[in-house]
Design a protein around this motif. Structure first.
Motif, PDB file in Angstrom:
ATOM      1  N   GLN A  46      39.743  33.795  45.300  1.00  0.00           N
ATOM      2  CA  GLN A  46      41.261  32.732  45.054  1.00  0.00           C
ATOM      3  C   GLN A  46      40.723  31.669  44.152  1.00  0.00           C
ATOM      4  OE1 GLN A  46      44.075  31.048  46.670  1.00  0.00           O
ATOM      5  NE2 GLN A  46      44.741  29.286  45.666  1.00  0.00           N
ATOM      6  N   SER A  47      40.630  31.919  43.011  1.00  0.00           N
ATOM      7  CA  SER A  47      40.018  30.895  41.745  1.00  0.00           C
ATOM      8  C   SER A  47      40.112  29.183  42.408  1.00  0.00           C
ATOM      9  CB  SER A  47      40.454  31.220  40.349  1.00  0.00           C
ATOM     10  OG  SER A  47      39.477  29.827  39.455  1.00  0.00           O
ATOM     11  N   PRO A  48      38.993  28.504  41.691  1.00  0.00           N
ATOM     12  CA  PRO A  48      39.955  26.574  42.265  1.00  0.00           C
ATOM     13  C   PRO A  48      40.544  26.521  41.436  1.00  0.00           C
ATOM     14  CG  PRO A  48      36.702  27.782  41.735  1.00  0.00           C
ATOM     15  CD  PRO A  48      37.920  28.882  41.631  1.00  0.00           C
ATOM     16  N   ILE A  49      41.565  27.201  40.500  1.00  0.00           N
ATOM     17  CA  ILE A  49      42.254  26.423  39.731  1.00  0.00           C
ATOM     18  C   ILE A  49      43.125  27.461  39.613  1.00  0.00           C
ATOM     19  CG2 ILE A  49      43.543  25.463  38.222  1.00  0.00           C
ATOM     20  CD1 ILE A  49      40.704  23.548  37.687  1.00  0.00           C
ATOM     21  N   GLN A  50      43.651  28.354  40.537  1.00  0.00           N
ATOM     22  CA  GLN A  50      45.054  29.315  40.546  1.00  0.00           C
ATOM     23  C   GLN A  50      46.150  29.162  41.786  1.00  0.00           C
ATOM     24  OE1 GLN A  50      41.870  32.339  41.005  1.00  0.00           O
ATOM     25  NE2 GLN A  50      43.579  33.945  42.092  1.00  0.00           N
ATOM     26  N   LEU A  51      46.927  29.560  41.098  1.00  0.00           N
ATOM     27  CA  LEU A  51      48.338  29.590  42.169  1.00  0.00           C
ATOM     28  C   LEU A  51      48.331  30.507  43.001  1.00  0.00           C
ATOM     29  CD1 LEU A  51      50.516  27.487  39.530  1.00  0.00           C
ATOM     30  CD2 LEU A  51      49.096  26.733  41.523  1.00  0.00           C
ATOM     31  N   HIS A  52      48.086  31.649  42.342  1.00  0.00           N
ATOM     32  CA  HIS A  52      48.811  32.945  42.887  1.00  0.00           C
ATOM     33  C   HIS A  52      47.239  33.632  43.289  1.00  0.00           C
ATOM     34  CE1 HIS A  52      52.873  33.001  41.563  1.00  0.00           C
ATOM     35  NE2 HIS A  52      52.247  32.337  40.532  1.00  0.00           N
ATOM     36  N   GLN A  53      46.763  34.665  44.309  1.00  0.00           N
ATOM     37  CA  GLN A  53      46.645  35.582  44.700  1.00  0.00           C
ATOM     38  C   GLN A  53      46.116  36.549  44.259  1.00  0.00           C
ATOM     39  OE1 GLN A  53      45.868  34.991  48.632  1.00  0.00           O
ATOM     40  NE2 GLN A  53      43.500  33.921  48.451  1.00  0.00           N
ATOM     41  N   TYR A  54      45.115  37.925  43.975  1.00  0.00           N
ATOM     42  CA  TYR A  54      45.187  39.088  43.161  1.00  0.00           C
ATOM     43  C   TYR A  54      44.182  40.480  43.608  1.00  0.00           C
ATOM     44  CZ  TYR A  54      47.329  36.005  39.355  1.00  0.00           C
ATOM     45  OH  TYR A  54      47.995  34.762  38.617  1.00  0.00           O
ATOM     46  N   PRO A  55      45.159  41.051  44.022  1.00  0.00           N
ATOM     47  CA  PRO A  55      44.407  42.692  44.463  1.00  0.00           C
ATOM     48  C   PRO A  55      42.547  42.515  43.616  1.00  0.00           C
ATOM     49  CG  PRO A  55      45.902  43.707  43.444  1.00  0.00           C
ATOM     50  CD  PRO A  55      46.097  41.981  43.574  1.00  0.00           C
ATOM     51  N   THR A 106      57.711  40.630  37.007  1.00  0.00           N
ATOM     52  CA  THR A 106      57.988  39.395  36.070  1.00  0.00           C
ATOM     53  C   THR A 106      57.955  39.451  34.930  1.00  0.00           C
ATOM     54  OG1 THR A 106      56.301  38.343  36.312  1.00  0.00           O
ATOM     55  CG2 THR A 106      57.931  37.804  37.972  1.00  0.00           C
ATOM     56  N   GLU A 107      57.334  40.829  34.338  1.00  0.00           N
ATOM     57  CA  GLU A 107      56.482  41.147  33.227  1.00  0.00           C
ATOM     58  C   GLU A 107      55.782  39.992  32.451  1.00  0.00           C
ATOM     59  OE1 GLU A 107      58.980  42.005  30.026  1.00  0.00           O
ATOM     60  OE2 GLU A 107      60.308  43.986  31.824  1.00  0.00           O
ATOM     61  N   GLU A 108      55.406  38.720  32.986  1.00  0.00           N
ATOM     62  CA  GLU A 108      54.100  38.127  33.463  1.00  0.00           C
ATOM     63  C   GLU A 108      53.188  38.494  32.741  1.00  0.00           C
ATOM     64  OE1 GLU A 108      54.974  33.890  35.001  1.00  0.00           O
ATOM     65  OE2 GLU A 108      54.735  35.482  36.536  1.00  0.00           O
ATOM     66  N   THR A 109      52.104  38.457  32.063  1.00  0.00           N
ATOM     67  CA  THR A 109      50.402  38.956  31.684  1.00  0.00           C
ATOM     68  C   THR A 109      49.779  37.902  32.371  1.00  0.00           C
ATOM     69  OG1 THR A 109      49.068  39.703  30.141  1.00  0.00           O
ATOM     70  CG2 THR A 109      50.181  37.282  29.798  1.00  0.00           C
ATOM     71  N   VAL A 110      49.008  39.254  33.635  1.00  0.00           N
ATOM     72  CA  VAL A 110      47.955  37.928  33.679  1.00  0.00           C
ATOM     73  C   VAL A 110      46.265  37.920  33.055  1.00  0.00           C
ATOM     74  CG1 VAL A 110      47.158  37.825  36.671  1.00  0.00           C
ATOM     75  CG2 VAL A 110      49.234  38.670  35.896  1.00  0.00           C
ATOM     76  N   ASN A 111      45.367  37.204  33.847  1.00  0.00           N
ATOM     77  CA  ASN A 111      43.836  36.830  33.450  1.00  0.00           C
ATOM     78  C   ASN A 111      43.605  37.987  33.983  1.00  0.00           C
ATOM     79  OD1 ASN A 111      41.586  36.446  32.853  1.00  0.00           O
ATOM     80  ND2 ASN A 111      42.194  34.216  32.817  1.00  0.00           N
ATOM     81  N   PRO A 112      42.942  39.532  33.646  1.00  0.00           N
ATOM     82  CA  PRO A 112      42.290  40.519  34.145  1.00  0.00           C
ATOM     83  C   PRO A 112      41.259  40.253  34.494  1.00  0.00           C
ATOM     84  CG  PRO A 112      42.971  41.128  32.152  1.00  0.00           C
ATOM     85  CD  PRO A 112      43.035  39.867  31.785  1.00  0.00           C
ATOM     86  N   GLN A 113      40.344  38.816  34.985  1.00  0.00           N
ATOM     87  CA  GLN A 113      39.218  38.633  35.088  1.00  0.00           C
ATOM     88  C   GLN A 113      39.471  37.989  36.335  1.00  0.00           C
ATOM     89  OE1 GLN A 113      35.826  37.820  33.268  1.00  0.00           O
ATOM     90  NE2 GLN A 113      36.621  37.413  31.413  1.00  0.00           N
ATOM     91  N   LEU A 114      40.670  37.591  37.003  1.00  0.00           N
ATOM     92  CA  LEU A 114      41.394  36.919  38.227  1.00  0.00           C
ATOM     93  C   LEU A 114      41.232  38.407  39.296  1.00  0.00           C
ATOM     94  CD1 LEU A 114      43.648  34.803  38.095  1.00  0.00           C
ATOM     95  CD2 LEU A 114      41.317  34.111  37.305  1.00  0.00           C
ATOM     96  N   PHE A 115      41.653  39.865  38.734  1.00  0.00           N
ATOM     97  CA  PHE A 115      41.402  40.596  39.296  1.00  0.00           C
ATOM     98  C   PHE A 115      40.114  41.874  40.245  1.00  0.00           C
ATOM     99  CE2 PHE A 115      45.790  40.758  37.516  1.00  0.00           C
ATOM    100  CZ  PHE A 115      46.360  40.606  38.374  1.00  0.00           C
ATOM    101  N   GLY A 116      39.267  40.719  39.399  1.00  0.00           N
ATOM    102  CA  GLY A 116      36.596  41.634  39.157  1.00  0.00           C
ATOM    103  C   GLY A 116      37.313  42.105  38.042  1.00  0.00           C
TER     104      GLY A 116
END
Length: 572
Positions: free
Chosen positions: A22-31, A173-183
């Motif tokens: 989890q990133s320091p400024i991040q509301l969700h966790q990602y696989p 939700t069809e929200e787009t998510v920062n791909p770098q948060l997935f590794g």
């Protein structure tokens, strides 16, 4: 058991996977460790997630392809092709793959698809008799495994150069998510650069081009920044801050966007911005995030560290009083900027502020004209003009102004100043302008045009021309009776096209824009592709056109239903 069968079981069961990191400024966790890079090239990007673009936040990563096309594009994970899209601009050619872990990946600007996809697209284009198509596939119609080649990289659509646009979206939700948060990280050891800071004297007034502002140059490097002219700032009342900042990775010279910015007062965070994820109906709110009037006036990109009350976007995970600070205690305070990229590289800047003292009774804002509220239906009426702005289209209250300006040559109305171009509109608003009586039979050909060159197709309604512009500005009525232009490039009546690969045209329109085009050979519809960059309209010959003499027909129609026809015989 085959891998395709395993993929089928995964899709049917819709398995959920554990999430890590989890990133320091991040509301969700990602696989983590599920998605692979979509290219077999060292990862390097020309555009970062959430960076500032004209009228939108960038919705993915732009992977570089060595300034050329034709690299294999790979499925980032197991799943099924859920959507295929061909459009004139935008992504040009795009593939959507839905995965069983709750996410959908998007691959834009590709050059070619797999043969199976190409057939589906061609079938749909002929079914709809349209080059532009956007359609969904059934979950078991086209399965893919991680690492399958799904396309070749390209430069299609509104692309500034060869690259692959890649997104990861939340399927539900069809929200787009920062791909770098997935590794899917990009090598990066370079902290963001800060070039200037902004100070806004708000004092209870709505934000506008008239808000007093000042910009201070910044110097520094390697994450440590300071004012170019060291000083203690004397500030009093309600103050908003901003900054100009960009970021670079270790593998690209491109100046991209930051990941997060925190504003702290005496060590306490009062504002946070982070490009974790956002919905597409929010992306125009970039114009609430930046200093839009400053961009319009000077082309300077300033990112405001305070939130306008009408800005509804999920990139603000936290704030105190919307990031607006009241200085009224006579003390000296530290104002800290903490700017990070997604890799965690950090840049800081501290301002010293000497707070003044203000009277307890703050001055209440009073509009000099018509006060529009960001959260209400707003209307303005005169004998020639009507304006209606619905809730959600203003980011702050507005001192709406109106004026009648001189008539322009060829216009069918005076020019009307509908506020000004320095206030952004989130979507659109309703504008009615009453035309001169001389418009007569041309009423159905009327369009509303701005002096900046923007055009809104109008409809005649109860004595007015009604349109829905996307900006404020100076508007007037013109009529469009001129049909589009058709300029053939390699065909004329009686042409021998036996060795030609296709038939080529340039088409255009002087005002309302091209609405449709239709090509036929021997009376049958044929697929014609309109290239966004070259503006060339082409038909590519295939085996359906037998040797001999044929008749080619092309009809191009604009948005006011003016049509142009071209007909020629040719021989294959």
């Amino acid at each position: 058991m085959s891998k395709k069968y395993i993929v089928t079981l995964l899709i049917i069961s819709c398995c959920c996977f554990n999430v890590l990191a989890q990133s320091p400024i991040q509301l969700h966790q990602y696989p983590q460790r599920f998605f692979r890079y979509p290219l077999d090239l060292p990862p390097s990007t020309a555009g970062s997630f959430g960076e500032l673009r004209g009228a939108h936040f960038h919705s993915g990563l732009d992977f570089k392809t060595n300034q050329t096309t034709g690299y294999p594009v790979y499925a980032a994970y197991d799943g099924y092709v859920s959507r295929l899209r061909i459009q004139f601009g935008g992504f040009g050619h795009a593939i959507y793959i839905t995965h069983p872990n709750g996410y959908t990946t998007v691959y834009g600007h590709v050059k070619t698809f797999t043969p199976a996809m190409e057939k589906l697209i061609r079938d749909e284009q002929y079914k709809q008799q349209s080059f532009e198509v956007d359609f969904k596939l059934d979950p078991l119609q086209m399965l893919v495994c991680q690492g399958d080649v799904i396309a070749m990289s390209g430069n299609e659509g509104a692309s500034a150069g060869p690259h692959l646009h890649f997104e990861i979206r939340d399927t539900q939700t069809e929200e787009t998510v920062n791909p770098q948060l997935f590794g899917l990280t990009i090598p990066d050891k370079i902290p963001p650069a800060i070039t200037s800071v902004g100070i806004y004297h708000l004092d209870g007034n709505p934000f506008s081009e008239k808000t007093p502002r000042q910009f201070l140059a910044v110097t520094g490097s390697n994450g440590s920044y300071r004012l170019a002219k060291p000083q203690i700032l004397n500030l009093t009342g309600q103050i908003g801050f901003g900054l100009s900042t960009t970021d670079m990775t270790s593998v690209s010279p491109n100046h991209n966007g930051i990941y997060s910015c925190e504003l702290k007062i005496d060590g306490k965070t009062v504002y946070t911005f982070a490009v974790e994820r956002f919905a597409f109906d929010q992306t125009h709110a970039i114009n609430a995030y930046i200093d839009y009037p400053e961009l319009m006036k000077t082309r300077r990109w300033v990112q405001k560290c305070f939130i306008l009350p009408g800005s509804k976007i999920s990139l603000y995970p936290q704030s105190v009083n919307r990031g607006i600070i009241t200085f009224n205690d006579g003390e000296v305070h530290d104002v800290d900027y903490v700017v990070k990229d997604v890799a965690g590289n950090t840049s800081t800047l501290t301002l010293k502020v000497k707070s003044g003292r203000v009277e307890a009774n703050a001055q209440v804002f009073k509009a000099a004209g018509n006060l529009f509220h960001y959260d209400k239906v707003n209307e303005f009426n005169s004998d020639k003009v009507k304006v209606q702005v619905k809730p959600g289209n203003l980011y702050d209250d507005l001192n709406f102004t109106y004026a009648v300006l001189p008539r322009r040559p060829g216009a069918f109305s005076a020019t009307y100043a509908i506020h000004n171009r320095f206030t952004p509109i989130h979507d659109n608003y309703d504008l009615w302008i009453k035309p001169d009586s001389s418009i007569g039979k041309f009423a159905d050909k009327a369009v509303i045009v701005s002096t900046e060159g923007a055009m809104a197709v109008g409809t005649f309604q109860d004595g007015y021309i009604k349109a829905q512009p996307h900006t404020f500005g100076d508007f007037f009525i013109k009529i469009d009776t001129v049909p589009p232009t058709i300029v053939p490039a390699n065909i004329k009546d009686g042409a021998n096209l036996a060795s030609a690969k296709g038939i080529y045209f340039r088409i255009g329109d002087n005002l309302s824009g091209i609405k449709t085009y239709m090509g036929k050979i021997d009376g049958k519809w044929v697929l014609m592709e309109w290239d966004f960059k070259t503006k060339v309209l082409r038909y590519s010959f295939n085996a359906d056109i037998a040797p001999g003499k044929h008749i080619f027909e092309l009809t191009v129609t604009d948005y006011k239903n003016n049509s142009k026809n071209f007909t020629a015989t040719f021989t294959r």
